[in-house]
Structures are given as C-alpha cells and as structure tokens.
Design a protein around this motif. Structure first.
Motif, PDB file in Angstrom:
ATOM      1  N   LEU A   1       7.052   5.082   2.064  1.00  0.00           N
ATOM      2  CA  LEU A   1       5.849   5.781   2.501  1.00  0.00           C
ATOM      3  C   LEU A   1       5.877   7.181   1.895  1.00  0.00           C
ATOM      4  CD1 LEU A   1       5.674   4.707   6.248  1.00  0.00           C
ATOM      5  CD2 LEU A   1       3.843   4.378   4.565  1.00  0.00           C
ATOM      6  N   THR A   2       4.922   7.488   1.048  1.00  0.00           N
ATOM      7  CA  THR A   2       4.907   8.770   0.343  1.00  0.00           C
ATOM      8  C   THR A   2       3.980   9.759   1.061  1.00  0.00           C
ATOM      9  OG1 THR A   2       2.999   8.321  -1.083  1.00  0.00           O
ATOM     10  CG2 THR A   2       5.133   7.435  -1.793  1.00  0.00           C
ATOM     11  N   ARG A   3       3.855  10.945   0.470  1.00  0.00           N
ATOM     12  CA  ARG A   3       2.926  11.945   0.983  1.00  0.00           C
ATOM     13  C   ARG A   3       1.582  11.905   0.244  1.00  0.00           C
ATOM     14  NH1 ARG A   3       5.721  15.578   4.076  1.00  0.00           N
ATOM     15  NH2 ARG A   3       4.099  17.161   3.907  1.00  0.00           N
ATOM     16  N   LYS A   4       1.409  10.963  -0.646  1.00  0.00           N
ATOM     17  CA  LYS A   4       0.182  10.868  -1.428  1.00  0.00           C
ATOM     18  C   LYS A   4      -0.993  10.413  -0.565  1.00  0.00           C
ATOM     19  CE  LYS A   4       0.896  11.754  -5.873  1.00  0.00           C
ATOM     20  NZ  LYS A   4       0.029  12.658  -6.655  1.00  0.00           N
ATOM     21  N   MET A   5      -2.144  10.971  -0.833  1.00  0.00           N
ATOM     22  CA  MET A   5      -3.370  10.490  -0.219  1.00  0.00           C
ATOM     23  C   MET A   5      -3.782   9.166  -0.880  1.00  0.00           C
ATOM     24  SD  MET A   5      -4.449  12.442   2.243  1.00  0.00           S
ATOM     25  CE  MET A   5      -2.713  12.578   2.701  1.00  0.00           C
ATOM     26  N   PRO A   6      -4.469   8.307  -0.153  1.00  0.00           N
ATOM     27  CA  PRO A   6      -5.022   7.103  -0.779  1.00  0.00           C
ATOM     28  C   PRO A   6      -6.052   7.479  -1.835  1.00  0.00           C
ATOM     29  CG  PRO A   6      -5.914   7.411   1.423  1.00  0.00           C
ATOM     30  CD  PRO A   6      -4.840   8.438   1.257  1.00  0.00           C
ATOM     31  N   ILE A   7      -6.419   6.522  -2.661  1.00  0.00           N
ATOM     32  CA  ILE A   7      -7.450   6.744  -3.678  1.00  0.00           C
ATOM     33  C   ILE A   7      -8.558   5.717  -3.481  1.00  0.00           C
ATOM     34  CG2 ILE A   7      -5.766   7.665  -5.321  1.00  0.00           C
ATOM     35  CD1 ILE A   7      -5.880   5.029  -6.813  1.00  0.00           C
ATOM     36  N   ILE A   8      -9.714   5.986  -4.058  1.00  0.00           N
ATOM     37  CA  ILE A   8     -10.820   5.029  -4.017  1.00  0.00           C
ATOM     38  C   ILE A   8     -11.008   4.462  -5.413  1.00  0.00           C
ATOM     39  CG2 ILE A   8     -13.260   4.650  -3.497  1.00  0.00           C
ATOM     40  CD1 ILE A   8     -13.134   6.965  -1.558  1.00  0.00           C
ATOM     41  N   LEU A   9     -11.050   3.150  -5.498  1.00  0.00           N
ATOM     42  CA  LEU A   9     -11.181   2.437  -6.768  1.00  0.00           C
ATOM     43  C   LEU A   9     -12.508   1.702  -6.795  1.00  0.00           C
ATOM     44  CD1 LEU A   9      -9.996   1.287  -9.442  1.00  0.00           C
ATOM     45  CD2 LEU A   9      -8.970  -0.541  -8.052  1.00  0.00           C
ATOM     46  N   GLN A  10     -13.321   1.978  -7.815  1.00  0.00           N
ATOM     47  CA  GLN A  10     -14.622   1.334  -7.952  1.00  0.00           C
ATOM     48  C   GLN A  10     -14.629   0.401  -9.149  1.00  0.00           C
ATOM     49  OE1 GLN A  10     -18.134   3.881  -7.604  1.00  0.00           O
ATOM     50  NE2 GLN A  10     -19.130   2.700  -9.222  1.00  0.00           N
ATOM     51  N   ASP A  11     -15.144  -0.789  -8.921  1.00  0.00           N
ATOM     52  CA  ASP A  11     -15.302  -1.793  -9.972  1.00  0.00           C
ATOM     53  C   ASP A  11     -16.725  -2.316  -9.860  1.00  0.00           C
ATOM     54  OD1 ASP A  11     -15.170  -3.886 -11.763  1.00  0.00           O
ATOM     55  OD2 ASP A  11     -14.042  -5.200 -10.435  1.00  0.00           O
ATOM     56  N   GLY A  12     -17.586  -1.887 -10.760  1.00  0.00           N
ATOM     57  CA  GLY A  12     -18.982  -2.307 -10.670  1.00  0.00           C
ATOM     58  C   GLY A  12     -19.619  -1.755  -9.408  1.00  0.00           C
ATOM     59  N   TYR A  13     -20.132  -2.660  -8.560  1.00  0.00           N
ATOM     60  CA  TYR A  13     -20.839  -2.232  -7.363  1.00  0.00           C
ATOM     61  C   TYR A  13     -19.998  -2.379  -6.094  1.00  0.00           C
ATOM     62  CZ  TYR A  13     -25.051  -1.860 -10.168  1.00  0.00           C
ATOM     63  OH  TYR A  13     -25.965  -1.470 -11.103  1.00  0.00           O
ATOM     64  N   HIS A  14     -18.710  -2.505  -6.227  1.00  0.00           N
ATOM     65  CA  HIS A  14     -17.851  -2.579  -5.044  1.00  0.00           C
ATOM     66  C   HIS A  14     -16.706  -1.582  -5.184  1.00  0.00           C
ATOM     67  CE1 HIS A  14     -16.330  -4.149  -1.357  1.00  0.00           C
ATOM     68  NE2 HIS A  14     -15.207  -4.575  -1.877  1.00  0.00           N
ATOM     69  N   SER A  15     -16.292  -1.039  -4.070  1.00  0.00           N
ATOM     70  CA  SER A  15     -15.172  -0.098  -4.079  1.00  0.00           C
ATOM     71  C   SER A  15     -14.214  -0.434  -2.952  1.00  0.00           C
ATOM     72  CB  SER A  15     -15.673   1.348  -3.947  1.00  0.00           C
ATOM     73  OG  SER A  15     -16.420   1.535  -2.760  1.00  0.00           O
ATOM     74  N   ARG A  16     -12.967  -0.036  -3.149  1.00  0.00           N
ATOM     75  CA  ARG A  16     -11.897  -0.293  -2.189  1.00  0.00           C
ATOM     76  C   ARG A  16     -11.036   0.956  -2.100  1.00  0.00           C
ATOM     77  NH1 ARG A  16     -12.621  -4.358  -5.764  1.00  0.00           N
ATOM     78  NH2 ARG A  16     -12.938  -6.492  -4.974  1.00  0.00           N
ATOM     79  N   THR A  17     -10.339   1.104  -0.981  1.00  0.00           N
ATOM     80  CA  THR A  17      -9.375   2.184  -0.826  1.00  0.00           C
ATOM     81  C   THR A  17      -7.990   1.646  -1.176  1.00  0.00           C
ATOM     82  OG1 THR A  17     -10.677   3.286   0.885  1.00  0.00           O
ATOM     83  CG2 THR A  17      -8.330   3.808   0.783  1.00  0.00           C
ATOM     84  N   VAL A  18      -7.359   2.226  -2.183  1.00  0.00           N
ATOM     85  CA  VAL A  18      -6.027   1.786  -2.613  1.00  0.00           C
ATOM     86  C   VAL A  18      -4.984   2.596  -1.841  1.00  0.00           C
ATOM     87  CG1 VAL A  18      -4.443   1.495  -4.557  1.00  0.00           C
ATOM     88  CG2 VAL A  18      -6.919   1.203  -4.892  1.00  0.00           C
ATOM     89  N   VAL A  19      -4.095   1.880  -1.145  1.00  0.00           N
ATOM     90  CA  VAL A  19      -3.090   2.550  -0.312  1.00  0.00           C
ATOM     91  C   VAL A  19      -1.681   2.393  -0.878  1.00  0.00           C
ATOM     92  CG1 VAL A  19      -4.496   2.353   1.762  1.00  0.00           C
ATOM     93  CG2 VAL A  19      -2.844   0.536   1.215  1.00  0.00           C
ATOM     94  N   GLY A  20      -1.540   1.802  -2.068  1.00  0.00           N
ATOM     95  CA  GLY A  20      -0.232   1.682  -2.686  1.00  0.00           C
ATOM     96  C   GLY A  20      -0.169   0.512  -3.644  1.00  0.00           C
ATOM     97  N   PHE A  21       1.055   0.180  -4.052  1.00  0.00           N
ATOM     98  CA  PHE A  21       1.248  -0.993  -4.908  1.00  0.00           C
ATOM     99  C   PHE A  21       2.579  -1.657  -4.560  1.00  0.00           C
ATOM    100  CE2 PHE A  21       3.572   2.208  -7.329  1.00  0.00           C
ATOM    101  CZ  PHE A  21       4.678   1.522  -7.821  1.00  0.00           C
ATOM    102  N   GLU A  22       2.665  -2.930  -4.908  1.00  0.00           N
ATOM    103  CA  GLU A  22       3.854  -3.742  -4.642  1.00  0.00           C
ATOM    104  C   GLU A  22       4.333  -4.349  -5.951  1.00  0.00           C
ATOM    105  OE1 GLU A  22       5.017  -7.665  -1.860  1.00  0.00           O
ATOM    106  OE2 GLU A  22       2.915  -7.126  -2.253  1.00  0.00           O
ATOM    107  N   GLN A  23       5.606  -4.205  -6.249  1.00  0.00           N
ATOM    108  CA  GLN A  23       6.184  -4.811  -7.446  1.00  0.00           C
ATOM    109  C   GLN A  23       7.057  -5.972  -7.014  1.00  0.00           C
ATOM    110  OE1 GLN A  23       8.859  -2.403  -9.870  1.00  0.00           O
ATOM    111  NE2 GLN A  23       8.081  -3.416 -11.723  1.00  0.00           N
ATOM    112  N   PHE A  24       6.802  -7.141  -7.595  1.00  0.00           N
ATOM    113  CA  PHE A  24       7.519  -8.354  -7.210  1.00  0.00           C
ATOM    114  C   PHE A  24       8.814  -8.493  -8.008  1.00  0.00           C
ATOM    115  CE2 PHE A  24       3.034  -9.128  -6.249  1.00  0.00           C
ATOM    116  CZ  PHE A  24       3.125  -9.488  -4.916  1.00  0.00           C
ATOM    117  N   ALA A  25       9.595  -9.483  -7.640  1.00  0.00           N
ATOM    118  CA  ALA A  25      10.892  -9.700  -8.288  1.00  0.00           C
ATOM    119  C   ALA A  25      10.739  -9.988  -9.771  1.00  0.00           C
ATOM    120  CB  ALA A  25      11.634 -10.839  -7.595  1.00  0.00           C
TER     121      ALA A  25
END
Length: 341
Positions: free
Chosen positions: A230-254
């Motif tokens: 858990l970092t101190r970074k604020m979430p970001i907003i990601l827009q793709d065309g006419y929809h947007s989402r709030t990005v709260v992080g990423f996961e790297q798999f094995a």
C-alpha cells in the motif's frame, strides 16, 4: 452532517400532464429517480452521517488481503496499491450510462479530502460547493464562466441537470479551478502499435516508484519485503474512449504478466465483498472473510489490457500532490494541456 445537493442542480419534474393523468409505470420511474437524486451527496470516512449504500470504505484493505491470498499460492508475484483511504463508489440507477466520469471524480475526492500530505486540499474541495454529481456540473459551469476551457464549454453547455457524459479533460478543469494540481497524460497510438505497452509501463512506474512507498515506522520494518504494498500514491483516472475507471494499482503475476486493479463505477459490488470491506473499515462489523470472498474481490477488480495492440488511445489524469495552485498557475490552466510519455 449530510451534505445536501444544491437545489439548482436537482432535476425538476412536473407533477402532472395537461390532462392530469400519467401512466403508473412512468410515475413510478420518476419517483424512483427523485429518491435516488436526493442521495446525491458526498460522503467520506470523517463524516458522522450515515454511509450511503453505494459507498464502500475499507476496500483497499480487502484488496490487499485478496492479493496476499494469491501471493501465498504462488500465482501473484507482487502488487502495488494506491493510498488506502480511497472509498469505492458505485453508480446508481439515475446516472446509469453517463455517470462514470462523475463517480470517478467522487472516488478521487474521497481520497484527496482524507489524505494529510496536503491538508489544504480539503477546504479547497469542500467550499463553497462540496463535491457531488450535480455539484460537479455546477463546478464546471462556474469554471467556464471564469474562462476555463472554452472548447469544452462550447461542447457541453448547458450542463447542470443534464445526463451529459464528461471526460478526464473536464475533470482537469474542475480540479484546476479549485486549485488542486493535476496532470493529463496522453497515450495516442491511433496509427501505430505500442499504446498499451506505454500505458502499462507508465502506470507500473507511477505506483512502484520509491517515492510512492509508505514511510516505515522503524528500521526493521524498512528491511521487510512486502509483496503487496500500500503506497502513498493517489489513485488515477484512466479514460478509454467513452468510459473511464479509477486505477488503484497493479498486480504482477508469477509469469510476469500484469493486470491493472480498477474501481469501475459502472459495476456493482457483490454484497459479500462489500460486507467484508466494511468489516475491515469498522471492527464492530467485522466478520470472518472466506476464501471465496477473497477470490471474488481479486477477480472483480482485475482489469487486463492486452499488449501490442494497434490503434489504441488512452488518457490518464493523475495528482502529483504538490502544494495548491497559485493564481498564476490557475490562470495558465484555463487552457487544457496534456503531456506525452
């Protein structure tokens, strides 16, 4: 105290048709929309008012548990998450189909008003008009009247009380006119490959940079390696065309592949997942969290973006968490600008 929606922004309805009759189904639909519009408030954990049923604090704590579940089983290698104070917010019936930008705005605000790195953000966001779906429309109209974003104004005015879709460039205007620093980044690969790859690398660097890490409270803690951070970074907003989402992080798999972790306001949480998050937020409501709930939580928030796709265009709105904008900086932001990675 509950924050009530500003009256000019509330939708109005005539009480009857010219002959005094309306169909019962239409009357029921309008009554339902009116009831939900009355719930267009902005809630955050420091408030003592009741929790709206589409707001869920504690979700980042549950997501961390869910990802650690997969780390322990060897599927997930590591994950980086935004600051834990963000509240998950879902859309409602009355803003279905057009409210994603507004709800993402509210999720960002839920984090900005609670964080303490820049305490002056709270009064800038809360006064004179606090955040809200209809209130955001009014924020934008006020900004346009102050000569922000003439191009956006020409496309969207009038906005208050409508169902018009807004994008991250409009949120850039809304935050800038309140003195909140934010930046737009364009990933425009409409005529080439590489847009998704560039986007994923940028998001990975954003959340995993050394400056994003939470401060360790003692030397031994600093030496510990946490696979889910858990970092101190604020979430970001990601827009793709006419929809947007709030990005709260990423996961790297094995296998080194990466999924984004997103709060998508157009998707409703499962009740078991919401109860588990609320239990982590409020110990008096805590209950045992099953493996099924952990799996559901991880699955629900994963968002896979395929690499090496031709013709993609994305836009990111992020928050550098610097001091509030001064008057000269606000003047320069009256024209919307973005950068390219």
């Amino acid at each position: 105290m509950a924050l009530q929606p500003l009256q000019p922004g509330a939708p109005t309805h005539s009480s009857s048709s010219s002959n005094g009759k309306q169909s019962s189904s239409r009357h029921h639909h309008k009554r339902r929309d009116e009831s939900e519009a009355e719930q267009d408030i902005f809630w955050y954990p420091s408030l003592s008012s009741p929790l709206p049923d589409n707001y869920t604090p504690g979700m980042m704590l549950l997501l961390k548990k869910a990802l650690n579940y997969y780390v322990s089983r060897g599927r997930t290698r590591r994950a980086y998450l935004c600051w834990e104070g963000i509240t998950h917010i879902s859309g409602q019936t009355w803003d279905r189909g057009w409210g994603c930008g507004y709800r993402n705005f509210l999720m960002i605000c839920s984090a900005l008003v609670e964080q303490q790195d820049q305490p002056m953000y709270f009064p800038l966001l809360d006064s004179p008009i606090p955040p809200g779906v209809r209130h955001l429309q009014l924020w934008l109209e006020v900004a346009w009247a102050d000569e922000y974003d003439a191009h956006g104004a020409s496309q969207l005015k009038p906005l208050v009380g409508t169902s018009k879709w807004i994008g991250v460039s409009d949120l850039y205007v809304a935050f800038s006119c309140r003195g909140i620093p934010c930046e737009l980044v364009d990933f425009n690969y409409l005529q080439s490959f590489g847009g998704n790859e560039a986007l994923m690398n940028w998001i990975k660097d954003y959340f995993s940079s050394p400056s994003a890490q939470s401060n360790a409270s003692n030397p031994s803690e600093a030496l510990m390696v946490d696979n889910v951070v858990l970092t101190r970074k604020m979430p970001i907003i990601l827009q793709d065309g006419y929809h947007s989402r709030t990005v709260v992080g990423f996961e790297q798999f094995a296998d080194s592949s990466i999924d984004l972790l997103v709060f998508d306001p157009s998707r409703r949480l499962r009740s078991k997942v919401r109860r588990a998050a609320l239990g982590l937020f409020d110990p008096s409501r805590q209950e045992e969290i099953s493996e099924e709930v952990l799996r559901d939580a991880a699955y629900f928030f994963r968002y896979h973006i395929h690499r090496n796709v031709f013709g993609k265009q994305w836009q990111v709105l992020h928050f550098p968490m610097t001091e509030p904008l001064n008057e000269a900086q606000m003047q320069r932001r009256k024209v919307v600008v973005s950068s390219r990675p």
